[in-house]
Scaffold this active site. Sequence first.
Site, PDB file in Angstrom:
ATOM      1  N   GLN A 152       0.825  -1.229   0.012  1.00 31.83           N
ATOM      2  CA  GLN A 152      -0.060  -0.033  -0.014  1.00 31.83           C
ATOM      3  C   GLN A 152       0.882   1.153   0.021  1.00 31.83           C
ATOM      4  O   GLN A 152       1.767   1.460   0.781  1.00 31.83           O
ATOM      5  CB  GLN A 152      -0.786  -0.078   1.148  1.00 31.83           C
ATOM      6  CG  GLN A 152      -1.898  -1.365   1.265  1.00 31.83           C
ATOM      7  CD  GLN A 152      -3.140  -0.917   0.307  1.00 31.83           C
ATOM      8  OE1 GLN A 152      -3.337   0.228  -0.184  1.00 31.83           O
ATOM      9  NE2 GLN A 152      -3.980  -1.848   0.052  1.00 31.83           N
TER      10      GLN A 152
ATOM     11  N   TYR B 272      -6.724 -13.281  -2.816  1.00 27.02           N
ATOM     12  CA  TYR B 272      -5.361 -12.413  -3.261  1.00 27.02           C
ATOM     13  C   TYR B 272      -5.100 -11.535  -1.993  1.00 27.02           C
ATOM     14  O   TYR B 272      -5.122 -10.274  -2.074  1.00 27.02           O
ATOM     15  CB  TYR B 272      -5.864 -11.780  -4.424  1.00 27.02           C
ATOM     16  CG  TYR B 272      -6.071 -12.493  -5.661  1.00 27.02           C
ATOM     17  CD1 TYR B 272      -5.282 -13.452  -6.035  1.00 27.02           C
ATOM     18  CD2 TYR B 272      -7.314 -12.288  -6.112  1.00 27.02           C
ATOM     19  CE1 TYR B 272      -5.579 -14.245  -7.116  1.00 27.02           C
ATOM     20  CE2 TYR B 272      -7.768 -13.022  -7.342  1.00 27.02           C
ATOM     21  CZ  TYR B 272      -6.995 -14.086  -7.734  1.00 27.02           C
ATOM     22  OH  TYR B 272      -7.215 -14.879  -8.759  1.00 27.02           O
TER      23      TYR B 272
ATOM     24  N   ASN C  79      -1.942  -7.927   4.782  1.00 24.31           N
ATOM     25  CA  ASN C  79      -2.426  -6.712   4.855  1.00 24.31           C
ATOM     26  C   ASN C  79      -3.337  -6.568   5.754  1.00 24.31           C
ATOM     27  O   ASN C  79      -3.425  -6.153   6.801  1.00 24.31           O
ATOM     28  CB  ASN C  79      -2.093  -5.612   3.849  1.00 24.31           C
ATOM     29  CG  ASN C  79      -2.327  -4.160   4.413  1.00 24.31           C
ATOM     30  OD1 ASN C  79      -1.661  -3.741   5.081  1.00 24.31           O
ATOM     31  ND2 ASN C  79      -3.446  -3.512   3.786  1.00 24.31           N
TER      32      ASN C  79
ATOM     33  N   GLU D 149      -3.559 -16.508  -2.248  1.00 28.44           N
ATOM     34  CA  GLU D 149      -2.542 -15.607  -2.947  1.00 28.44           C
ATOM     35  C   GLU D 149      -1.738 -16.278  -3.858  1.00 28.44           C
ATOM     36  O   GLU D 149      -1.500 -17.494  -3.645  1.00 28.44           O
ATOM     37  CB  GLU D 149      -1.659 -14.966  -1.884  1.00 28.44           C
ATOM     38  CG  GLU D 149      -0.532 -14.060  -2.484  1.00 28.44           C
ATOM     39  CD  GLU D 149      -0.971 -12.924  -3.401  1.00 28.44           C
ATOM     40  OE1 GLU D 149      -0.532 -13.047  -4.640  1.00 28.44           O
ATOM     41  OE2 GLU D 149      -1.645 -12.099  -3.269  1.00 28.44           O
TER      42      GLU D 149
ATOM     43  N   ASP E  85     -10.224  -7.019  -2.809  1.00 34.53           N
ATOM     44  CA  ASP E  85      -9.758  -5.814  -3.045  1.00 34.53           C
ATOM     45  C   ASP E  85      -9.000  -6.054  -4.522  1.00 34.53           C
ATOM     46  O   ASP E  85      -7.906  -6.236  -4.772  1.00 34.53           O
ATOM     47  CB  ASP E  85      -8.415  -5.727  -1.937  1.00 34.53           C
ATOM     48  CG  ASP E  85      -7.649  -4.373  -2.210  1.00 34.53           C
ATOM     49  OD1 ASP E  85      -8.086  -3.434  -3.083  1.00 34.53           O
ATOM     50  OD2 ASP E  85      -6.660  -4.243  -1.540  1.00 34.53           O
TER      51      ASP E  85
ATOM     52  N   CYS F  94     -10.174   0.371  -6.013  1.00 31.18           N
ATOM     53  CA  CYS F  94      -9.179   1.246  -6.488  1.00 31.18           C
ATOM     54  C   CYS F  94      -9.869   2.086  -7.751  1.00 31.18           C
ATOM     55  O   CYS F  94      -9.290   2.827  -8.302  1.00 31.18           O
ATOM     56  CB  CYS F  94      -7.820   0.764  -6.700  1.00 31.18           C
ATOM     57  SG  CYS F  94      -7.774  -0.416  -7.937  1.00 31.18           S
TER      58      CYS F  94
ATOM     59  N   GLU G 196      -9.609   5.754  -3.721  1.00 31.19           N
ATOM     60  CA  GLU G 196     -10.051   4.459  -3.052  1.00 31.19           C
ATOM     61  C   GLU G 196     -11.095   4.320  -2.140  1.00 31.19           C
ATOM     62  O   GLU G 196     -11.471   5.551  -1.519  1.00 31.19           O
ATOM     63  CB  GLU G 196      -8.829   4.110  -2.255  1.00 31.19           C
ATOM     64  CG  GLU G 196      -8.418   2.967  -1.882  1.00 31.19           C
ATOM     65  CD  GLU G 196      -7.493   2.177  -2.885  1.00 31.19           C
ATOM     66  OE1 GLU G 196      -7.219   1.013  -2.675  1.00 31.19           O
ATOM     67  OE2 GLU G 196      -6.984   2.624  -3.766  1.00 31.19           O
TER      68      GLU G 196
END
Length: 363
Positions: free
Chosen positions: A187, A215, A220, A236, A296, A321, A355
């Site tokens: 990020q 993913y 995070n 992931e 995300d 995003c 965002e």
Amino acid sequence: MQLPISQYNELLQKKLEKLTALLHPFNAPDIQVFDSPTSHYRMRAEFRIWHEQDDFYHIMFDQATLQRYRVDEFPIASMLINRMMQTLLPLLKQQEVLHKKLFQIDYLSTLSNKIIVSLLYHKTLTEEWESAAKNLKDLLEKQDFDVQIIGRASKQKICFEQDYVDEVLPVNGRNYVYRQVENSFTQPNATVNCKMLEWAIDCTQNSEGDLLELYCGNGNFSIALAQNFRKVLATEIAKPSVAAAQFNIAENKVDNLQIIRMSAEEFTQAMNGVRAFNRLKGIDLKSYECNTIFVDPPRAGLDPDTVKLVQNYDRILYISCNPHTLCDNLVELSKTHRIEKAALFDQFPYTDHMESGLWLIRK
């Protein structure tokens, strides 16, 4: 380079008005707004290097005109990156082997005051380069930089200690450690990232059952959200991110989070019993009761198959995003879910980039 700091609040208000209009057809509640520091907010930066006779310097390209312009200071980037930019170039100029055919420098910094400097070359890196780069690292450390130097060339990557930095993010009064690997996604705005994590934790308070994240990167969100769920299952595909996530799980003493290396499509096949995967040996998918899903996606949003997958869950936490592809997804998602909470996170001040976050509950 100067930032229009005096216009920050006005520009953020315009973003809020745009997002409010986009979400209006979906009966969104009032949008919570999370602002950014007005300067020195970006933790990573990449610059091309322009050589002019015996001199060279950082450059960027104007997005409208594509004209290059010189960058000696960069108020968007962290104070640490700015200090490194001004210290590094004079040292590189002292050694021809370090600056010859150097075409790009990437910086990755942390709130914990660590930095990676990646030097990219159009030449093979030799033992002479290695020796000079080690000396460069020593000189920077004598100036109080906690720095990793990485050299990159075609089919070459040289690092002396490690290719990562460990970030420390303060979230709701607790410090989370996140390993960030060079050349992997992190990020960019650490302060806003902390606000995103706090908002996500707040949304999922008192959740029942388990959480699925598709993913997850370096973990995070899933690491911070694990406190609100019985168990967390996260997927992931990038090996370096999986390795970083495993370190972060252990370092943050999270004992209810399992990372599996597979795509969303493969996970759906495994969950539906369509096919078996060796990677899932020892993991009992049937023991998970995932009724909350976290997504995300990239700027393209969720593809139609993933939208259908996501609709199977009672609660959806969606970080976007790109508000336009978010709204494309909401055309379908709003048939089964309502928006309980909405947020605007100003990750990229002074740009049109928005965002946003939605907390959706099954109707």
